[in-house]
Design a protein around this motif. Sequence first.
Motif, PDB file in Angstrom:
ATOM      1  N   ARG A   1      35.813  53.560   4.146  1.00 24.73           N
ATOM      2  CA  ARG A   1      34.609  53.072   3.478  1.00 24.73           C
ATOM      3  C   ARG A   1      33.367  53.636   4.175  1.00 24.73           C
ATOM      4  O   ARG A   1      32.409  54.042   3.522  1.00 24.73           O
ATOM      5  CB  ARG A   1      34.580  51.547   3.487  1.00 24.73           C
ATOM      6  CG  ARG A   1      33.440  50.976   2.694  1.00 24.73           C
ATOM      7  CD  ARG A   1      33.482  49.476   2.608  1.00 24.73           C
ATOM      8  NE  ARG A   1      34.712  49.055   1.946  1.00 24.73           N
ATOM      9  CZ  ARG A   1      35.416  47.978   2.303  1.00 24.73           C
ATOM     10  NH1 ARG A   1      35.027  47.231   3.318  1.00 24.73           N
ATOM     11  NH2 ARG A   1      36.489  47.655   1.651  1.00 24.73           N
ATOM     12  N   ARG A   2      33.381  53.639   5.491  1.00 17.28           N
ATOM     13  CA  ARG A   2      32.256  54.180   6.253  1.00 17.28           C
ATOM     14  C   ARG A   2      32.031  55.657   5.955  1.00 17.28           C
ATOM     15  O   ARG A   2      30.899  56.115   5.820  1.00 17.28           O
ATOM     16  CB  ARG A   2      32.506  53.968   7.742  1.00 17.28           C
ATOM     17  CG  ARG A   2      31.402  54.503   8.622  1.00 17.28           C
ATOM     18  CD  ARG A   2      31.565  53.994  10.033  1.00 17.28           C
ATOM     19  NE  ARG A   2      30.809  54.752  10.995  1.00 17.28           N
ATOM     20  CZ  ARG A   2      29.493  54.803  11.057  1.00 17.28           C
ATOM     21  NH1 ARG A   2      28.773  54.127  10.184  1.00 17.28           N
ATOM     22  NH2 ARG A   2      28.872  55.520  11.960  1.00 17.28           N
ATOM     23  N   TRP A   3      33.110  56.424   5.820  1.00 21.06           N
ATOM     24  CA  TRP A   3      33.027  57.849   5.519  1.00 21.06           C
ATOM     25  C   TRP A   3      32.729  58.086   4.026  1.00 21.06           C
ATOM     26  O   TRP A   3      32.546  59.213   3.597  1.00 21.06           O
ATOM     27  CB  TRP A   3      34.325  58.557   5.889  1.00 21.06           C
ATOM     28  CG  TRP A   3      34.465  58.896   7.327  1.00 21.06           C
ATOM     29  CD1 TRP A   3      34.766  58.045   8.346  1.00 21.06           C
ATOM     30  CD2 TRP A   3      34.358  60.196   7.911  1.00 21.06           C
ATOM     31  NE1 TRP A   3      34.850  58.737   9.528  1.00 21.06           N
ATOM     32  CE2 TRP A   3      34.605  60.056   9.294  1.00 21.06           C
ATOM     33  CE3 TRP A   3      34.078  61.456   7.408  1.00 21.06           C
ATOM     34  CZ2 TRP A   3      34.577  61.145  10.172  1.00 21.06           C
ATOM     35  CZ3 TRP A   3      34.058  62.530   8.293  1.00 21.06           C
ATOM     36  CH2 TRP A   3      34.295  62.367   9.645  1.00 21.06           C
ATOM     37  N   ARG A   4      32.742  57.009   3.237  1.00 20.76           N
ATOM     38  CA  ARG A   4      32.533  57.074   1.787  1.00 20.76           C
ATOM     39  C   ARG A   4      33.588  57.920   1.091  1.00 20.76           C
ATOM     40  O   ARG A   4      33.274  58.754   0.234  1.00 20.76           O
ATOM     41  CB  ARG A   4      31.137  57.594   1.461  1.00 20.76           C
ATOM     42  CG  ARG A   4      30.064  56.652   1.961  1.00 20.76           C
ATOM     43  CD  ARG A   4      28.710  56.993   1.436  1.00 20.76           C
ATOM     44  NE  ARG A   4      27.827  55.906   1.834  1.00 20.76           N
ATOM     45  CZ  ARG A   4      26.541  56.081   2.063  1.00 20.76           C
ATOM     46  NH1 ARG A   4      25.986  57.248   1.931  1.00 20.76           N
ATOM     47  NH2 ARG A   4      25.805  55.065   2.410  1.00 20.76           N
ATOM     48  N   CYS A   5      34.832  57.687   1.449  1.00 25.83           N
ATOM     49  CA  CYS A   5      35.959  58.342   0.766  1.00 25.83           C
ATOM     50  C   CYS A   5      36.212  57.607  -0.534  1.00 25.83           C
ATOM     51  O   CYS A   5      36.123  56.382  -0.584  1.00 25.83           O
ATOM     52  CB  CYS A   5      37.222  58.295   1.627  1.00 25.83           C
ATOM     53  SG  CYS A   5      37.085  59.190   3.167  1.00 25.83           S
ATOM     54  N   ARG A   6      36.526  58.335  -1.576  1.00 23.65           N
ATOM     55  CA  ARG A   6      36.800  57.692  -2.865  1.00 23.65           C
ATOM     56  C   ARG A   6      38.265  57.449  -3.028  1.00 23.65           C
ATOM     57  O   ARG A   6      39.111  58.044  -2.545  1.00 23.65           O
ATOM     58  CB  ARG A   6      36.311  58.563  -4.002  1.00 23.65           C
ATOM     59  CG  ARG A   6      34.808  58.642  -3.982  1.00 23.65           C
ATOM     60  CD  ARG A   6      34.317  59.429  -5.167  1.00 23.65           C
ATOM     61  NE  ARG A   6      32.957  59.838  -4.878  1.00 23.65           N
ATOM     62  CZ  ARG A   6      32.564  61.102  -4.865  1.00 23.65           C
ATOM     63  NH1 ARG A   6      33.367  62.064  -5.150  1.00 23.65           N
ATOM     64  NH2 ARG A   6      31.311  61.368  -4.591  1.00 23.65           N
TER      65      ARG A   6
ATOM     66  N   ALA B   1      32.430  69.558   4.152  1.00 23.53           N
ATOM     67  CA  ALA B   1      33.810  70.006   4.384  1.00 23.53           C
ATOM     68  C   ALA B   1      34.518  69.080   5.370  1.00 23.53           C
ATOM     69  O   ALA B   1      35.697  68.762   5.192  1.00 23.53           O
ATOM     70  CB  ALA B   1      33.815  71.439   4.903  1.00 23.53           C
ATOM     71  N   ARG B   2      33.775  68.619   6.407  1.00 28.22           N
ATOM     72  CA  ARG B   2      34.366  67.672   7.375  1.00 28.22           C
ATOM     73  C   ARG B   2      34.746  66.375   6.685  1.00 28.22           C
ATOM     74  O   ARG B   2      35.812  65.819   6.933  1.00 28.22           O
ATOM     75  CB  ARG B   2      33.368  67.344   8.485  1.00 28.22           C
ATOM     76  CG  ARG B   2      33.431  68.272   9.654  1.00 28.22           C
ATOM     77  CD  ARG B   2      32.574  67.779  10.800  1.00 28.22           C
ATOM     78  NE  ARG B   2      33.157  66.600  11.410  1.00 28.22           N
ATOM     79  CZ  ARG B   2      32.486  65.482  11.677  1.00 28.22           C
ATOM     80  NH1 ARG B   2      31.214  65.378  11.406  1.00 28.22           N
ATOM     81  NH2 ARG B   2      33.085  64.461  12.233  1.00 28.22           N
ATOM     82  N   ARG B   3      33.862  65.883   5.822  1.00 32.30           N
ATOM     83  CA  ARG B   3      34.166  64.636   5.117  1.00 32.30           C
ATOM     84  C   ARG B   3      35.380  64.815   4.220  1.00 32.30           C
ATOM     85  O   ARG B   3      36.275  63.975   4.205  1.00 32.30           O
ATOM     86  CB  ARG B   3      32.993  64.177   4.272  1.00 32.30           C
ATOM     87  CG  ARG B   3      33.391  62.950   3.445  1.00 32.30           C
ATOM     88  CD  ARG B   3      32.402  62.592   2.408  1.00 32.30           C
ATOM     89  NE  ARG B   3      31.317  61.844   3.017  1.00 32.30           N
ATOM     90  CZ  ARG B   3      30.198  61.553   2.408  1.00 32.30           C
ATOM     91  NH1 ARG B   3      29.989  61.956   1.185  1.00 32.30           N
ATOM     92  NH2 ARG B   3      29.262  60.860   3.008  1.00 32.30           N
ATOM     93  N   LYS B   4      35.426  65.905   3.474  1.00 34.08           N
ATOM     94  CA  LYS B   4      36.549  66.164   2.565  1.00 34.08           C
ATOM     95  C   LYS B   4      37.861  66.221   3.349  1.00 34.08           C
ATOM     96  O   LYS B   4      38.871  65.638   2.945  1.00 34.08           O
ATOM     97  CB  LYS B   4      36.319  67.474   1.821  1.00 34.08           C
ATOM     98  CG  LYS B   4      37.329  67.763   0.761  1.00 34.08           C
ATOM     99  CD  LYS B   4      36.973  69.027   0.011  1.00 34.08           C
ATOM    100  CE  LYS B   4      38.020  69.335  -1.038  1.00 34.08           C
ATOM    101  NZ  LYS B   4      37.739  70.582  -1.730  1.00 34.08           N
ATOM    102  N   SER B   5      37.829  66.878   4.500  1.00 38.66           N
ATOM    103  CA  SER B   5      39.010  67.000   5.347  1.00 38.66           C
ATOM    104  C   SER B   5      39.446  65.636   5.883  1.00 38.66           C
ATOM    105  O   SER B   5      40.627  65.293   5.845  1.00 38.66           O
ATOM    106  CB  SER B   5      38.713  67.949   6.509  1.00 38.66           C
ATOM    107  OG  SER B   5      39.794  68.011   7.383  1.00 38.66           O
ATOM    108  N   TYR B   6      38.491  64.848   6.373  1.00 42.64           N
ATOM    109  CA  TYR B   6      38.815  63.521   6.900  1.00 42.64           C
ATOM    110  C   TYR B   6      39.420  62.647   5.807  1.00 42.64           C
ATOM    111  O   TYR B   6      40.419  61.967   6.020  1.00 42.64           O
ATOM    112  CB  TYR B   6      37.581  62.821   7.491  1.00 42.64           C
ATOM    113  CG  TYR B   6      37.904  61.396   7.855  1.00 42.64           C
ATOM    114  CD1 TYR B   6      38.575  61.108   9.030  1.00 42.64           C
ATOM    115  CD2 TYR B   6      37.625  60.343   6.991  1.00 42.64           C
ATOM    116  CE1 TYR B   6      38.942  59.810   9.352  1.00 42.64           C
ATOM    117  CE2 TYR B   6      37.978  59.055   7.294  1.00 42.64           C
ATOM    118  CZ  TYR B   6      38.641  58.794   8.476  1.00 42.64           C
ATOM    119  OH  TYR B   6      39.013  57.514   8.772  1.00 42.64           O
ATOM    120  N   CYS B   7      38.807  62.667   4.634  1.00 41.08           N
ATOM    121  CA  CYS B   7      39.282  61.819   3.544  1.00 41.08           C
ATOM    122  C   CYS B   7      40.702  62.221   3.129  1.00 41.08           C
ATOM    123  O   CYS B   7      41.524  61.355   2.822  1.00 41.08           O
ATOM    124  CB  CYS B   7      38.325  61.886   2.365  1.00 41.08           C
ATOM    125  SG  CYS B   7      36.742  61.081   2.715  1.00 41.08           S
ATOM    126  N   ALA B   8      40.995  63.502   3.135  1.00 42.32           N
ATOM    127  CA  ALA B   8      42.343  63.966   2.788  1.00 42.32           C
ATOM    128  C   ALA B   8      43.353  63.510   3.839  1.00 42.32           C
ATOM    129  O   ALA B   8      44.439  63.021   3.507  1.00 42.32           O
ATOM    130  CB  ALA B   8      42.351  65.483   2.669  1.00 42.32           C
TER     131      ALA B   8
END
Length: 104
Positions: A99-104, A67-74
């Motif tokens: 790129r580090r967070w692996r956001c698409r 959820a943290r990753r999804k939030s950061y990427c958004a």
Amino acid sequence: MARRTRIRPKRRRENPIKTSVKSGNFRPTKKGAGMTRKGVMAYRRANPKSKLQTAVTEKSPKGKRAARRKSYCARSAGQMKMFPKAARDPNSRLRQARRRWRCR
């Protein structure tokens, strides 16, 4: 009638953290930008109630970390819209961090 002046106490930060790459608190752009574990720990010492955490870098996180990753990427996708120059540059701190967070 004399005007009263209010004496304000000086605000000062007890232990501000160093914000340079040299201090070891931040990662250089080429290595994905963002804060290092050492930097996060220094920030949390300076700000005791902070809940700051390092980046979620594993391939498929579960639960709260996902959820943290999804939030950061958004949030960072919004930054890409606000700063198109940084979005076009593959070596910008924004793109490297995504790129580090692996956001698409």
